[in-house]
Design a protein around this motif. Sequence first.
Motif, mmCIF file in Angstrom:
data_model
loop_
_atom_site.group_PDB
_atom_site.id
_atom_site.type_symbol
_atom_site.label_atom_id
_atom_site.label_comp_id
_atom_site.label_asym_id
_atom_site.label_seq_id
_atom_site.Cartn_x
_atom_site.Cartn_y
_atom_site.Cartn_z
ATOM 1 N N GLN A 261 -3.526 13.622 7.038
ATOM 2 C CA GLN A 261 -2.552 12.946 7.898
ATOM 3 C C GLN A 261 -2.988 11.513 8.201
ATOM 4 O OE1 GLN A 261 -1.505 15.345 11.339
ATOM 5 N NE2 GLN A 261 -1.597 17.190 10.108
ATOM 6 N N ALA A 262 -4.300 11.288 8.332
ATOM 7 C CA ALA A 262 -4.804 9.924 8.535
ATOM 8 C C ALA A 262 -4.494 9.060 7.320
ATOM 9 C CB ALA A 262 -6.309 9.961 8.790
ATOM 10 N N GLY A 263 -4.423 9.697 6.147
ATOM 11 C CA GLY A 263 -4.106 8.964 4.927
ATOM 12 C C GLY A 263 -2.700 8.408 4.909
ATOM 13 N N MET A 264 -1.861 8.837 5.866
ATOM 14 C CA MET A 264 -0.493 8.322 5.929
ATOM 15 C C MET A 264 -0.453 6.841 6.292
ATOM 16 S SD MET A 264 1.339 11.609 7.765
ATOM 17 C CE MET A 264 2.996 10.966 7.681
ATOM 18 N N ILE A 265 -1.596 6.301 6.714
ATOM 19 C CA ILE A 265 -1.655 4.870 7.003
ATOM 20 C C ILE A 265 -1.604 4.055 5.712
ATOM 21 C CG2 ILE A 265 -4.174 4.670 6.892
ATOM 22 C CD1 ILE A 265 -1.912 2.925 9.445
ATOM 23 N N GLY A 266 -1.888 4.704 4.578
ATOM 24 C CA GLY A 266 -1.961 4.009 3.298
ATOM 25 C C GLY A 266 -0.728 3.193 2.933
ATOM 26 N N PRO A 267 0.461 3.813 2.876
ATOM 27 C CA PRO A 267 1.660 3.040 2.517
ATOM 28 C C PRO A 267 1.952 1.900 3.480
ATOM 29 C CG PRO A 267 2.077 5.386 2.351
ATOM 30 C CD PRO A 267 0.744 5.245 3.012
ATOM 31 N N VAL A 268 1.694 2.117 4.774
ATOM 32 C CA VAL A 268 1.953 1.074 5.764
ATOM 33 C C VAL A 268 1.004 -0.098 5.561
ATOM 34 C CG1 VAL A 268 2.072 0.539 8.229
ATOM 35 C CG2 VAL A 268 2.751 2.805 7.405
ATOM 36 N N SER A 269 -0.281 0.201 5.349
ATOM 37 C CA SER A 269 -1.260 -0.870 5.151
ATOM 38 C C SER A 269 -0.965 -1.644 3.873
ATOM 39 C CB SER A 269 -2.677 -0.286 5.100
ATOM 40 O OG SER A 269 -2.869 0.517 3.953
ATOM 41 N N THR A 270 -0.544 -0.943 2.816
ATOM 42 C CA THR A 270 -0.230 -1.610 1.555
ATOM 43 C C THR A 270 0.958 -2.549 1.714
ATOM 44 O OG1 THR A 270 -1.022 0.324 0.352
ATOM 45 C CG2 THR A 270 0.269 -1.261 -0.887
ATOM 46 N N LEU A 271 1.965 -2.091 2.457
ATOM 47 C CA LEU A 271 3.162 -2.907 2.675
ATOM 48 C C LEU A 271 2.798 -4.232 3.337
ATOM 49 C CD1 LEU A 271 6.256 -2.582 2.273
ATOM 50 C CD2 LEU A 271 6.373 -1.863 4.652
ATOM 51 N N PHE A 272 1.969 -4.173 4.362
ATOM 52 C CA PHE A 272 1.629 -5.386 5.101
ATOM 53 C C PHE A 272 0.561 -6.224 4.392
ATOM 54 C CE2 PHE A 272 3.677 -2.845 8.398
ATOM 55 C CZ PHE A 272 4.543 -3.794 8.932
ATOM 56 N N LEU A 273 -0.354 -5.581 3.665
ATOM 57 C CA LEU A 273 -1.314 -6.345 2.869
ATOM 58 C C LEU A 273 -0.598 -7.093 1.746
ATOM 59 C CD1 LEU A 273 -4.343 -3.870 2.558
ATOM 60 C CD2 LEU A 273 -4.338 -6.090 3.695
ATOM 61 N N GLY A 274 0.414 -6.435 1.170
ATOM 62 C CA GLY A 274 1.208 -7.103 0.141
ATOM 63 C C GLY A 274 1.916 -8.327 0.684
ATOM 64 N N ALA A 275 2.375 -8.231 1.930
ATOM 65 C CA ALA A 275 3.058 -9.370 2.552
ATOM 66 C C ALA A 275 2.082 -10.501 2.855
ATOM 67 C CB ALA A 275 3.747 -8.917 3.834
ATOM 68 N N VAL A 276 0.913 -10.156 3.382
ATOM 69 C CA VAL A 276 -0.050 -11.169 3.799
ATOM 70 C C VAL A 276 -0.750 -11.821 2.607
ATOM 71 C CG1 VAL A 276 -2.212 -11.551 5.060
ATOM 72 C CG2 VAL A 276 -0.443 -10.085 6.036
ATOM 73 N N ILE A 277 -1.199 -11.004 1.649
ATOM 74 C CA ILE A 277 -2.013 -11.520 0.547
ATOM 75 C C ILE A 277 -1.165 -11.965 -0.642
ATOM 76 C CG2 ILE A 277 -3.833 -10.923 -1.108
ATOM 77 C CD1 ILE A 277 -4.954 -8.997 0.953
ATOM 78 N N LEU A 278 -0.127 -11.193 -0.971
ATOM 79 C CA LEU A 278 0.671 -11.484 -2.162
ATOM 80 C C LEU A 278 1.968 -12.221 -1.849
ATOM 81 C CD1 LEU A 278 0.296 -8.012 -3.930
ATOM 82 C CD2 LEU A 278 -1.066 -10.078 -4.329
ATOM 83 N N GLY A 279 2.338 -12.285 -0.570
ATOM 84 C CA GLY A 279 3.588 -12.935 -0.204
ATOM 85 C C GLY A 279 4.816 -12.106 -0.493
ATOM 86 N N GLU A 280 4.656 -10.788 -0.663
ATOM 87 C CA GLU A 280 5.807 -9.921 -0.898
ATOM 88 C C GLU A 280 6.562 -9.729 0.413
ATOM 89 O OE1 GLU A 280 4.480 -6.286 -2.649
ATOM 90 O OE2 GLU A 280 4.017 -7.215 -4.591
#
Length: 311
Positions: A261-280
């Motif tokens: 259940q803690a692993g559910m943070i994965g998609p959320v973190s990826t979404l925001f890391l993509g926005a911050v680092i990749l500009g998605e």
Amino acid sequence: MDKTITSTPASVRTAYLGGLAIAVGGAVLFSTKAVVAKLLYRYHIDAVTLIAFRMLFSLPVFAAVALWQMRTAPPLSNGDRWRLVALGLVGYYLSSFLDFLGLQYITVGLERLILFLTPTFVLLISATFLRQHIGRVQWLALAVCYVGIVLVFVHDLVGGSPNVMLGSLLVLGSAAAYAAYLLMSGEMVKRIGSLRLVAYAMCVSSAACLLQFFVLRPVSGLVQPLPVYGLSLVNGLLCTVAPVFMTMIAVQRIGAGVASQAGMIGPVSTLFLGAVILGEPVTSWQLGGTALVLAGIYLLSHAKPTQSKPG
């Protein structure tokens, strides 16, 4: 006079929170591999080269663990050796290769959501081949998950790359391959232990990835710009080795259920890391789809276990 050491509520809570933090950290690091892959693709390398460098940097750690296990654990049977080869090829080689191929065409947010469907594939494969019954709550969870994926997929299909369909299918294949690995590894984990299984399977996968590179690419392909080596080191150690061991530690401390259940943070973190680092961009459609997928997986994790149908 002997002193009995007892755990206080405070120490138990501290240990629990520590295990939870390790589980969250492992999930975030593992999800970050998609962002690192996107950064590597900017240096015009392909998926074959990317996965070869990833395994090249992670192999020494897994090989060291495998050698240690070989010296301390009883030898494997011939049957288990062949099963480990199959697990390494399906679970880590094929799954990872399809994932990195798909990442060339889709956003990291969509990639992580599709991979997060792995538990639903486990359920569907179990129902199809193992004749297990799917309950109403599980069907509801599946429906919620796939509606969420469709929302994000349609959004990316309209405003993204023309190859979104191809990329999504490749990552879908990755999720299916990893689901097959999870089902195949269930009995072996109980028999030989998770650490030994992962170390051996990752060595098999690394050998396959490196062999694939030398068959399909010239040796000169190992000569890359310095940032490729740095990012590959991050991909191999921080996004591959570290999450594997962090997840194992977390499972030991807080149990597999809470760790997953803690692993559910994965998609959320990826979404925001993509926005911050990749500009998605992060849109309301993506947030809505992500919320639905997470809700579906949460429902699935709390549903009653399936039972096999009578033969």
